[in-house]
Write a protein that holds these residues in place. Structure first.
Motif, short mmCIF file in Angstrom:
data_model
loop_
_atom_site.label_atom_id
_atom_site.label_comp_id
_atom_site.label_asym_id
_atom_site.label_seq_id
_atom_site.Cartn_x
_atom_site.Cartn_y
_atom_site.Cartn_z
N CYS A 1 0.82 -1.61 -0.07
CA CYS A 1 0.26 0.16 -0.32
C CYS A 1 0.86 1.14 -0.41
O CYS A 1 0.29 2.17 -0.84
CB CYS A 1 -1.13 -0.31 1.16
SG CYS A 1 -2.54 -1.60 1.63
N LEU A 2 1.92 1.29 0.53
CA LEU A 2 3.15 2.27 0.89
C LEU A 2 3.63 2.34 -0.45
O LEU A 2 3.32 3.64 -0.96
CB LEU A 2 4.01 2.33 1.98
CG LEU A 2 4.55 3.41 2.32
CD1 LEU A 2 3.54 4.39 3.08
CD2 LEU A 2 6.33 2.74 3.02
N LYS A 3 3.62 1.55 -1.67
CA LYS A 3 4.74 1.43 -2.33
C LYS A 3 3.79 2.54 -3.48
O LYS A 3 3.91 3.10 -5.10
CB LYS A 3 5.08 0.44 -3.61
CG LYS A 3 5.81 -0.62 -3.23
CD LYS A 3 6.61 -1.52 -3.32
CE LYS A 3 7.40 -1.95 -2.21
NZ LYS A 3 8.11 -3.39 -2.93
N GLU A 4 2.30 1.87 -3.20
CA GLU A 4 0.95 3.08 -4.06
C GLU A 4 0.49 4.20 -4.34
O GLU A 4 -0.47 4.49 -4.37
CB GLU A 4 -0.57 1.46 -4.24
CG GLU A 4 0.16 -0.08 -4.38
CD GLU A 4 -1.02 -0.35 -4.45
OE1 GLU A 4 -1.98 -0.08 -3.84
OE2 GLU A 4 -1.32 -1.92 -4.80
N GLY A 5 1.47 4.58 -2.79
CA GLY A 5 0.79 6.37 -2.61
C GLY A 5 0.20 6.18 -1.74
O GLY A 5 -0.02 7.52 -1.21
N HIS A 6 -0.58 5.02 -0.82
CA HIS A 6 -1.37 5.34 0.86
C HIS A 6 0.10 6.47 1.36
O HIS A 6 0.47 5.77 1.57
CB HIS A 6 -2.34 4.11 0.96
CG HIS A 6 -2.55 3.74 -0.30
ND1 HIS A 6 -4.14 4.26 0.10
CD2 HIS A 6 -2.64 3.14 -1.03
CE1 HIS A 6 -4.87 3.05 -1.16
NE2 HIS A 6 -3.91 2.87 -1.91
N CYS A 7 -0.65 7.66 1.95
CA CYS A 7 0.09 7.88 3.25
C CYS A 7 0.83 8.29 2.54
O CYS A 7 1.94 8.69 3.69
CB CYS A 7 -0.28 7.05 4.71
SG CYS A 7 -1.42 6.27 4.93
#
Length: 75
Positions: A42-48
């Motif tokens: 999710c971090l790699k996908e741009g979340h947060c």
């Protein structure tokens, strides 16, 4: 006030508060809860993204231009 101040023990690590907020943001994101993806994905996908950038800036501020740890950040 950031969430990490509420009923938490102090995190002695560098940038611990921002780290905790980023962790909570990822764990509570729809990406993790509904899509069952890992927080790393999710971090790699741009979340947060804003908390990720804040955490990066905090960690980067601890290192001087010469690449050594600054005395002010370790105190």
């Amino acid at each position: 006030m950031p969430k990490y101040y509420e009923d938490k023990e102090e995190d002695e690590r560098a940038c611990g508060g921002v780290r905790e907020d980023l962790r909570q943001c990822l764990l509570e994101s729809p990406c993790v809860l509904q899509e069952n993806k890992s927080p790393k994905q999710c971090l790699k996908e741009g979340h947060c993204r804003s908390l990720q950038m804040t955490f990066f800036a905090c960690k980067r501020s601890m290192v001087s231009v010469c690449g050594v740890f600054s005395a002010n950040s370790l105190a």
